[in-house]
Design a protein around this motif. Structure first.
Motif, PDB file in Angstrom:
ATOM      1  N   GLU A 200     -14.043  -9.363 -21.566  1.00 54.69           N
ATOM      2  CA  GLU A 200     -15.074  -8.481 -21.545  1.00 54.69           C
ATOM      3  C   GLU A 200     -15.904  -8.687 -20.260  1.00 54.69           C
ATOM      4  OE1 GLU A 200     -18.177  -8.871 -24.364  1.00 54.69           O
ATOM      5  OE2 GLU A 200     -16.814  -8.203 -26.228  1.00 54.69           O
ATOM      6  N   LYS A 201     -16.031  -9.957 -19.632  1.00 58.45           N
ATOM      7  CA  LYS A 201     -16.549 -10.326 -18.592  1.00 58.45           C
ATOM      8  C   LYS A 201     -15.788  -9.585 -17.326  1.00 58.45           C
ATOM      9  CE  LYS A 201     -15.726 -13.785 -15.806  1.00 58.45           C
ATOM     10  NZ  LYS A 201     -15.236 -15.203 -15.527  1.00 58.45           N
ATOM     11  N   MET A 204     -16.571  -5.724 -17.381  1.00 55.90           N
ATOM     12  CA  MET A 204     -18.068  -5.478 -16.743  1.00 55.90           C
ATOM     13  C   MET A 204     -18.055  -5.567 -15.347  1.00 55.90           C
ATOM     14  SD  MET A 204     -20.719  -6.473 -19.744  1.00 55.90           S
ATOM     15  CE  MET A 204     -20.479  -8.298 -20.065  1.00 55.90           C
ATOM     16  N   GLU A 205     -17.217  -6.605 -14.706  1.00 60.46           N
ATOM     17  CA  GLU A 205     -17.097  -6.660 -13.379  1.00 60.46           C
ATOM     18  C   GLU A 205     -16.765  -5.284 -12.753  1.00 60.46           C
ATOM     19  OE1 GLU A 205     -15.021 -10.281 -12.695  1.00 60.46           O
ATOM     20  OE2 GLU A 205     -16.714 -11.781 -13.167  1.00 60.46           O
ATOM     21  N   PHE A 209     -20.265   3.347 -12.517  1.00 57.85           N
ATOM     22  CA  PHE A 209     -21.426   4.434 -13.011  1.00 57.85           C
ATOM     23  C   PHE A 209     -21.150   5.651 -12.132  1.00 57.85           C
ATOM     24  CE2 PHE A 209     -23.005   0.432 -14.341  1.00 57.85           C
ATOM     25  CZ  PHE A 209     -23.349   0.941 -15.789  1.00 57.85           C
ATOM     26  N   ASP A 213     -25.934   7.221 -13.557  1.00 60.17           N
ATOM     27  CA  ASP A 213     -25.532   6.573 -14.568  1.00 60.17           C
ATOM     28  C   ASP A 213     -25.316   7.021 -16.097  1.00 60.17           C
ATOM     29  OD1 ASP A 213     -25.910   4.697 -12.628  1.00 60.17           O
ATOM     30  OD2 ASP A 213     -27.739   3.862 -13.370  1.00 60.17           O
ATOM     31  N   GLN A 244     -22.445   1.480 -24.655  1.00 70.14           N
ATOM     32  CA  GLN A 244     -23.667   0.852 -25.323  1.00 70.14           C
ATOM     33  C   GLN A 244     -24.847   0.994 -24.336  1.00 70.14           C
ATOM     34  OE1 GLN A 244     -22.928  -3.170 -26.075  1.00 70.14           O
ATOM     35  NE2 GLN A 244     -22.118  -2.592 -28.268  1.00 70.14           N
ATOM     36  N   ILE A 245     -24.390   1.206 -23.020  1.00 70.38           N
ATOM     37  CA  ILE A 245     -25.499   1.098 -22.000  1.00 70.38           C
ATOM     38  C   ILE A 245     -26.549   2.220 -22.161  1.00 70.38           C
ATOM     39  CG2 ILE A 245     -25.909   0.962 -19.573  1.00 70.38           C
ATOM     40  CD1 ILE A 245     -23.192  -0.555 -19.329  1.00 70.38           C
ATOM     41  N   GLU A 246     -27.736   1.699 -22.126  1.00 72.18           N
ATOM     42  CA  GLU A 246     -29.045   2.730 -22.266  1.00 72.18           C
ATOM     43  C   GLU A 246     -28.687   3.885 -21.132  1.00 72.18           C
ATOM     44  OE1 GLU A 246     -33.527   2.285 -22.768  1.00 72.18           O
ATOM     45  OE2 GLU A 246     -32.530   1.011 -21.363  1.00 72.18           O
ATOM     46  N   HIS A 269     -22.421  10.360 -26.431  1.00 70.50           N
ATOM     47  CA  HIS A 269     -23.547  10.720 -27.319  1.00 70.50           C
ATOM     48  C   HIS A 269     -23.668  12.036 -26.949  1.00 70.50           C
ATOM     49  CE1 HIS A 269     -24.705   6.701 -28.507  1.00 70.50           C
ATOM     50  NE2 HIS A 269     -24.743   6.077 -27.334  1.00 70.50           N
TER      51      HIS A 269
END
Lengths: 317, 317
Positions: A200-201, A204-205, A209, A213, A244-246, A269
């Motif tokens: 996961e780390k 994310m690295e 985007f 974003d 998951q990111i807003e 979404h």
């Protein structure tokens, strides 16, 4: 042939010397369904066992250990939570054409068994098994723990919209039997392996985007898998990360396969159609979750996906 | 003075021109409780409003917008989900000594109001408000959405052991009123800000393991907060990260404060006592969650904590 619930109860009451098949890459619902039904039948004095093409992950030991493991030659074969015979996996191929009864909640069930009971309104097959046990026998705390596990895992711990009023009422009844739901949920939802955390780390690295974003992309490379030593089942649900990111309405996960091929998972979404997005690359899926495969170098594949995302997002303005 | 449920119903039925106070750093339970009760009273023709020391985060807009916002001079002051007058925060200090009724589920309630109804068996204050509304009026879908939010957020979406059979039965009843529980949970549990994701990534990058990976430590530095632009409420729950890793029984989070001071949060699994661990450094807490403050340079503080963890884990063998 599809059967109704009354016929299903008749069939289950007739079961003896039965092997209960559960699907490969077993999850909480198929394991909970298979073992709760097996324990119920054993308690009623019948011979029953569960078979699976894959080893059942250690975290489900409290369910597996709730049944007696005795070998015998089955006279009857049934399957639970399995929409397609192929999903039983290689080791259970020997049962082809021999499955007499299938109990399932997938509307897409291919009716491969002689008789099938399907309830697509059930959030989990464990809801159906719960109803069966309540009708034919007496639920105990170990069956309850198995069923609760399947219901919790198939609903994201009651988070998804498939968790209905009926789901919560069943959960209430199971909890009243004295199960430790907090501990079950800790094992199922709050425990990550070290290699999962590492992957996961790394994901994310390298997150990219675009489109102000509104689109995020991650990639799980072969090298990352080697470095983290993450197994297949440890990657479960990782495709949820970018969406998951807003503000993100298109979340893309690339997974590197052999020979410069990438498996792509797209989660969206409103108002983005994930299935239409993936169809552009020869894939498909549902409105919020789709997939496809693309051949090419990382940079090219990522660029292709990101520019398609930008186009789709721009067209929604 | 504590009152029973029958008396509580009498008191609520008398309420008019009432201001409902909710605690500072408002969470789903205090917001859901306050606004559901406010809407219920407004529907009954009473004047009611909610006040909070802090701005209510935007993600709760669907709850806040369910009540009419009209200004009036309150004749009566009540508080919900608030165990201590201090938790109402600075802006509500003017109500000191004036709170007539407090409705709460914290066993630790200091009884600062003239009359207090406390039910520590309720997973959320929203469970109590649900019972009140069912007795005195008619629940609608907007009250239901507010109450469901409080129940879901205070139980980690039904994950923790405080989610009882009663909790699930109430959830079933609220869902039957037609709320979109899947969407509420998506907003509450599946949405992370970009800065939260960034700070999690940085925290995982500097994670240290010791005692055969039974202890994990992360640090949130001032520099990380600046780089990620993460606000206080975006750090909520980050202390759960290290303990989430399989095999970890002591998870430590260091948070850098001013003047070389670190706020330490310790989360443990059996058999480690987090409160005893923190007491060694002048802190305290509960058996699985404790805290303390340590002055010093990062390296020294981390070394101190890790060596204490090694000692405690070794003594458990």
């Amino acid at each position: 042939m599809k059967i109704d619930f009354a016929t299903l109860l008749d069939r289950v009451l007739e079961l003896d010397d039965v092997v209960i098949l559960i699907h490969h890459f077993p999850d909480g619902d198929t394991i909970g369904s298979g073992f709760a039904l097996c324990r119920c039948l054993q308690k009623m004095g019948r011979r029953a066992k569960v078979e699976c093409s894959h080893t059942i992950p250690k975290r489900y030991d409290y369910i597996v250990n709730s049944v007696e493991q005795k070998e015998f030659e089955p006279k009857c074969v049934i399957a639970v939570d399995t929409a397609d015979f192929l999903l039983l996996g290689d080791k259970l191929k020997k049962y082809e054409g021999k499955v007499e009864l299938c109990i399932d909640h997938h509307g897409s069930n291919l009716l491969f068994a002689k008789e099938t009971y399907v309830d697509p309104t059930a959030a989990a097959t464990c809801e159906i098994i719960n109803d069966i046990i309540c009708h034919i026998s007496r639920m105990d705390d170990q069956m309850a723990a198995a069923l609760y596990t399947g219901i919790a895992t198939d609903t994201g711990c009651f988070k998804f919209s498939n968790a209905t009023a009926r789901t919560h009422i069943i959960a209430a009844e199971l909890i009243q039997l004295g199960i430790d739901s907090g501990e079950i949920n800790r094992i199922m939802f709050d425990t990550k392996s070290k290699s999962r955390v590492m992957i996961e780390k790394m994901a994310m690295e390298n997150m990219i985007f675009t489109a102000e974003d509104k689109c995020a992309l991650i990639c799980i490379t072969k090298k990352m898998r080697e470095m983290s030593d993450a197994k297949d089942d440890e990657l479960e649900g990782i495709t949820a990360l970018p969406r998951q990111i807003e503000g993100v309405i298109i979340g893309i996960t690339m997974r590197e396969r052999e020979n410069d091929t990438y498996k792509i998972s797209v989660r969206t979404h409103e108002p983005i159609d994930a299935s239409a997005f993936c169809a552009k690359f020869g894939g498909g899926g549902h409105i919020r979750a789709g997939g496809c495969e693309i051949k090419g170098k990382y940079d090219d594949v990522a660029k292709l996906l990101l520019s398609e995302a930008e186009k789709v997002i721009a067209s929604e303005r």
